[in-house]
Design a protein around this motif. Structure first.
Motif, short mmCIF file in Angstrom:
data_model
loop_
_atom_site.label_atom_id
_atom_site.label_comp_id
_atom_site.label_asym_id
_atom_site.label_seq_id
_atom_site.Cartn_x
_atom_site.Cartn_y
_atom_site.Cartn_z
N THR A 548 0.87 -1.18 0.00
CA THR A 548 0.00 0.00 0.00
C THR A 548 0.89 1.22 0.00
O THR A 548 2.05 1.17 0.44
N ASN A 549 0.34 2.32 -0.48
CA ASN A 549 1.12 3.56 -0.50
C ASN A 549 0.17 4.74 -0.31
O ASN A 549 -0.78 4.92 -1.08
N THR A 550 0.44 5.50 0.74
CA THR A 550 -0.31 6.73 1.00
C THR A 550 0.44 7.89 0.39
O THR A 550 1.66 8.01 0.56
N LEU A 582 10.13 31.32 0.46
CA LEU A 582 9.02 30.39 0.61
C LEU A 582 9.55 29.10 1.23
O LEU A 582 10.46 28.47 0.69
N ASN A 583 9.00 28.73 2.37
CA ASN A 583 9.37 27.48 3.05
C ASN A 583 8.33 26.42 2.75
O ASN A 583 7.12 26.67 2.87
N LEU A 584 8.82 25.23 2.34
CA LEU A 584 7.94 24.12 2.00
C LEU A 584 8.20 22.96 2.94
O LEU A 584 9.35 22.72 3.37
N ILE A 585 7.15 22.21 3.23
CA ILE A 585 7.22 21.10 4.19
C ILE A 585 6.54 19.89 3.56
O ILE A 585 5.45 20.00 3.00
N GLY A 586 7.22 18.72 3.64
CA GLY A 586 6.64 17.48 3.13
C GLY A 586 6.60 16.41 4.20
O GLY A 586 7.53 16.30 5.01
N ASN A 587 5.54 15.62 4.22
CA ASN A 587 5.38 14.53 5.18
C ASN A 587 4.80 13.31 4.49
O ASN A 587 4.07 13.43 3.49
N ASP A 588 5.14 12.09 4.99
CA ASP A 588 4.63 10.85 4.43
C ASP A 588 4.27 9.91 5.55
O ASP A 588 5.12 9.57 6.41
N ALA A 589 3.02 9.46 5.57
CA ALA A 589 2.56 8.59 6.64
C ALA A 589 3.21 7.21 6.58
O ALA A 589 3.29 6.52 7.60
N ASP A 590 3.68 6.79 5.37
CA ASP A 590 4.32 5.47 5.23
C ASP A 590 5.79 5.49 5.62
O ASP A 590 6.46 4.45 5.54
N ARG A 591 6.28 6.66 5.98
CA ARG A 591 7.69 6.82 6.35
C ARG A 591 8.62 6.44 5.19
O ARG A 591 9.75 6.00 5.39
N ASP A 648 7.84 10.35 -3.13
CA ASP A 648 8.08 9.29 -2.14
C ASP A 648 8.80 8.13 -2.83
O ASP A 648 8.42 7.69 -3.91
N ALA A 649 9.86 7.63 -2.19
CA ALA A 649 10.68 6.54 -2.75
C ALA A 649 10.02 5.22 -2.43
O ALA A 649 10.28 4.59 -1.39
N THR A 650 9.17 4.76 -3.33
CA THR A 650 8.47 3.50 -3.16
C THR A 650 8.25 2.89 -4.53
O THR A 650 8.63 3.47 -5.55
N CYS A 651 7.66 1.67 -4.58
CA CYS A 651 7.52 0.97 -5.85
C CYS A 651 6.62 1.72 -6.82
O CYS A 651 6.93 1.81 -8.01
N ARG A 652 5.52 2.24 -6.31
CA ARG A 652 4.59 2.98 -7.14
C ARG A 652 4.38 4.36 -6.52
O ARG A 652 3.41 4.58 -5.78
#
Length: 755
Positions: A548-550, A582-591, A648-652
């Motif tokens: 899965t990927n969020t 301009l400050n930008l922030i990124g977050n990923d729930a899958d870490r 995000d560095a993931t398969c898909r």
């Protein structure tokens, strides 16, 4: 071989008439011609190579003691239609090989018996349109003469030889019919000993797989003579030689038995009872699907000599590892099982001095792996420093299985006596039982009865064990159902070889697994090969891959301006000299590892005075965008769209993007007014011409020049100063002006100068 008849030369005596002398001279001349006899035998061969090409060969066996000048460089062979005897073609066969025929046992060589093999060969063509006669064809070569010392035919010194073969048409029923005649085994290079058994292999091979049948026939004499020893062959029939009384094709020499040939194998055998040189003929017929399609004749001769006495060797078998008990043929049966020894001792000897002995084995009623001698199976007895009896060890293969039947094996000892070895044979009866065997087993440390559930990024590690009973060797292999494990990075590495065999299965689960099914079945097979019978056991490891990927979230520290036009990006408009951050922030729930970037399609950030720095990490990322507003951005004259992307560095991956449009504010200019009348009278009102409301200079959009022209186009004034003044004093009249900017803008009008 070469033999001589000697005649005493007689001088004319008183009272003897000339006719008697001429008779003696004729006999002497005939004797001289007999001494020149040299042909031992031979045969023809026809071999298909390709298409219509064949090679026609004559193997001619020649007495090596004859003069070399009797060997001719070419021999003519003729081919005839068997139905009509019409001559099809004559072929000049050149000499292609000249070599001695070797003895089976060189120590038995006799200087009086030396045979040379001459090979005459040439490629010919047999076109299907020509060689299609239903009865086939035959080839023949005629030569003279035979050896004058032959003892079993009439007038051998004047007897010739006709070498003969038959072959079928090259087409049948409109289809190509390819065939090569049989090739007989090496020619006879031995002699026979009076009163002793003689044997030799005259069998052949057929490259087409046709069946071969052998029989003895009367050699052919043909039409060659002493005066015409090498004629071009005439058509058949060919006259046979004439046997001496009491002899024939099937009884070519006196013996008990006479010379015989095995119908299936072509093996010659005899026990001759008379000395001498004996000619004989062998016919080898070939059959295809029960129909005879051709034959080859071999013409040869056998010399019978008186040989030195040669005693028969003896061989004995002693079961077990020790003890004097001998195996009794016809009474004992050797039992070979997994618990006992599978070897027997073999003792062999010979009463003759300096006899060299050789052991061999030959199966009688079975086909399978044969036992082997694990110690020396040859040796010399009754020589200086040598024993009178030799010993060897014969061991049967561990896996030999007679399936409860009694199998028989001949153990044979042969000496090196002349002309042929003498033998002694012990027929060994045995029952062989192979060692016990059973299927292997395979086990795993994976959970039993349920699949492994993994995610991309996990590492699967399992121990696999393969074992086989009775200390058999075992192998362990890995396969995948519908895939190749190595393609997914899975490995199986032995960690403890032997029986049992332990191996480590390791699979770093990565994105490659998503190219197919989410359920992967790895199959592990243990295999053993006891006595050549493959046995296997298999276990499956089922792996379910969850993925899965969020989507990651990209936001700015402060809200961006709203787009001015629906569907377009937010617009940031700033004046020259300003600085925008301009400050930008990124977050990923899958870490997942995140990468934050900024870029543009039609310019580089540096060209526009922009820069971006980012800090990327697992599950989070941040970046700072800075814009120092300068003419560099304004001079690009295109939309300054910058896209910020969070990947995000993931398969898909599910990349997130934010586009922002940047513009440089253009300074406001006063409302443009164009003057067209001046009165240069120094009253302070419209005394000079100027254009103060022209657009202000902005980066590369700058005032270039002003030009004033007379009504006839003559320049009267020009200036590059945007604060110009032209009084027009003393030049009353109408004029035209043109103001230009560096970006190509133009402003023009007319001007009237009043006095």
């Amino acid at each position: 071989m070469r033999f001589f008849r000697y005649f005493w030369s007689l001088a004319p005596l008183p009272g003897r008439n000339c006719a008697a002398w001429l008779l003696l001279c004729s006999l002497w001349l005939l004797a001289g011609r007999a001494r020149a006899s040299h042909i031992v035998g031979g045969e023809l061969e026809l071999t298909h190579t390709s298409g219509t090409a064949y090679v026609l060969t004559l193997n001619l066996y020649f007495d090596n003691a004859a003069a070399s000048d009797l060997i001719t460089g070419t021999i003519t062979a003729s081919i005839f239609d068997k139905a009509t005897n019409n001559r099809m073609q004559d072929v000049a066969l050149p000499l292609t090989s000249n070599a001695l025929v070797n003895y089976s046992n060189p120590l038995c060589a006799r200087s009086s018996l030396s045979t040379r093999k001459l090979v005459y060969s040439k490629e010919i063509s047999l076109p299907s349109g020509t060689y299609n006669g239903p009865q086939g064809y035959y080839a023949a070569v005629e030569q003279c003469c035979r050896n004058a010392s032959i003892a079993n035919i009439v007038n051998p010194g004047n007897a010739a030889e006709a070498f003969y073969l038959e072959f079928p048409a090259v087409t049948r029923n409109g289809q190509s019919f390819l065939n090569s005649t049989p090739r007989l085994f090496p020619a006879l290079s031995e002699y026979a000993c009076l009163g002793e058994p003689f044997y030799f292999d005259f069998g052949g091979v057929d490259t087409d797989g046709d069946s071969l049948v052998y029989d003895l026939v009367t050699p052919l004499n043909g039409h060659a003579t002493i005066n015409a020893p090498r004629p071009t062959a005439t058509a058949a029939p060919y006259v046979p030689v004439t046997w001496n009384p009491g002899l024939s094709a099937t009884t070519p020499l006196p013996g008990t038995p006479t010379l015989r040939i095995d119908r299936r194998t072509g093996r010659l055998s005899a026990r001759p009872t008379n000395l001498g040189l004996f000619v004989f003929g062998v016919r080898c017929s070939e059959y295809r699907r029960g129909e005879k399609i051709g034959e080859v004749h071999r013409d040869f001769q056998l010399l019978v000599l008186t040989c030195a006495p040669n005693a028969r060797p003896a061989v004995a078998i002693l079961p077990g590892t020790t003890g004097p008990v001998r195996y009794q043929p016809g009474r004992d049966t050797l039992r070979l099982g997994p618990a006992g020894s599978r070897c027997v001792r073999v003792r062999f000897s010979d009463p003759d001095l300096n006899a060299r002995l050789t052991l061999a084995v030959r199966p009688v009623n079975f086909a399978g792996p044969l036992p082997t001698f694990t110690t020396a199976s040859t040796g010399t007895v009754h020589a200086a420093g040598q024993p009178d009896t030799l010993s060897s060890t014969l061991c049967f293969p561990e896996c030999l299985d007679s399936h409860g039947e009694v199998w028989q094996l001949d153990v044979i000892v042969s000496d090196d006596g002349c002309s042929l070895p003498k033998r002694d044979t012990v027929r060994l009866a045995f029952i062989a039982v192979p060692p016990p065997s059973g299927p292997p087993t395979v086990s795993t440390t994976a959970p039993v009865g349920r699949p492994l559930v993994v995610r991309v990024g996990d590492i699967v590690s399992l121990d696999m064990q393969a074992a086989a009973p009775f200390n058999q060797s075992v192998q362990l292999n890995m396969t995948g159902q519908g895939f190749v494990p190595a393609d997914l990075g899975a490995t199986l590495t032995p960690t403890s070889p032997g029986n049992p065999l332990v191996a480590r299965f390791r699979w770093p689960v990565d994105c490659r697994v998503l190219a197919g099914d989410s359920v992967r079945v790895f199959q592990f097979t243990a295999a053993s090969d006891p006595c050549g019978v493959r046995q296997t056991a298999t276990v499956n490891v089922v792996v379910v891959v969850r993925y899965t990927n969020t989507a990651p979230v990209l936001r700015t520290a402060v809200p961006l301006p709203l787009p001015q036009v629906a569907g377009e990006p937010p617009l940031v408009r700033l004046p020259l000299g300003a600085t925008f951050t301009l400050n930008l922030i990124g977050n990923d729930a899958d870490r997942d590892n995140l990468t934050l970037t900024a870029g543009s399609e039609n310019f580089t950030l540096a060209e526009a005075g922009m820069r971006f720095t980012a800090r990327n990490d697992a599950g989070s990322a941040s970046g700072t965008f800075v814009w120092d507003v300068s003419c560099g951005a304004a001079n690009l004259h295109r939309p300054l769209d910058v896209t910020f992307q969070l990947l995000d560095a993931t398969c898909r991956p599910l990349p997130q993007r934010q586009k922002v449009r940047f513009e440089v504010e253009t300074p406001a200019s006063p409302t443009l007014r164009l003057y067209n009348i001046i009165t240069p009278n120094a009253d302070g009102q419209n005394d000079d011409f100027r254009l103060p409301e022209l657009p202000v200079d902005f980066c590369d959009k700058r005032f270039d020049r002003i030009q004033v022209f007379s009504r006839w186009g003559q320049p009267v004034f020009e200036s590059s100063d945007r604060e110009f003044r032209w009084t027009g004093e003393g030049q009353a009249g109408t004029y035209y002006y043109l103001a230009t900017y560096t970006d190509g803008r133009r402003f023009k009008g007319w001007l009237e100068v009043k006095p």
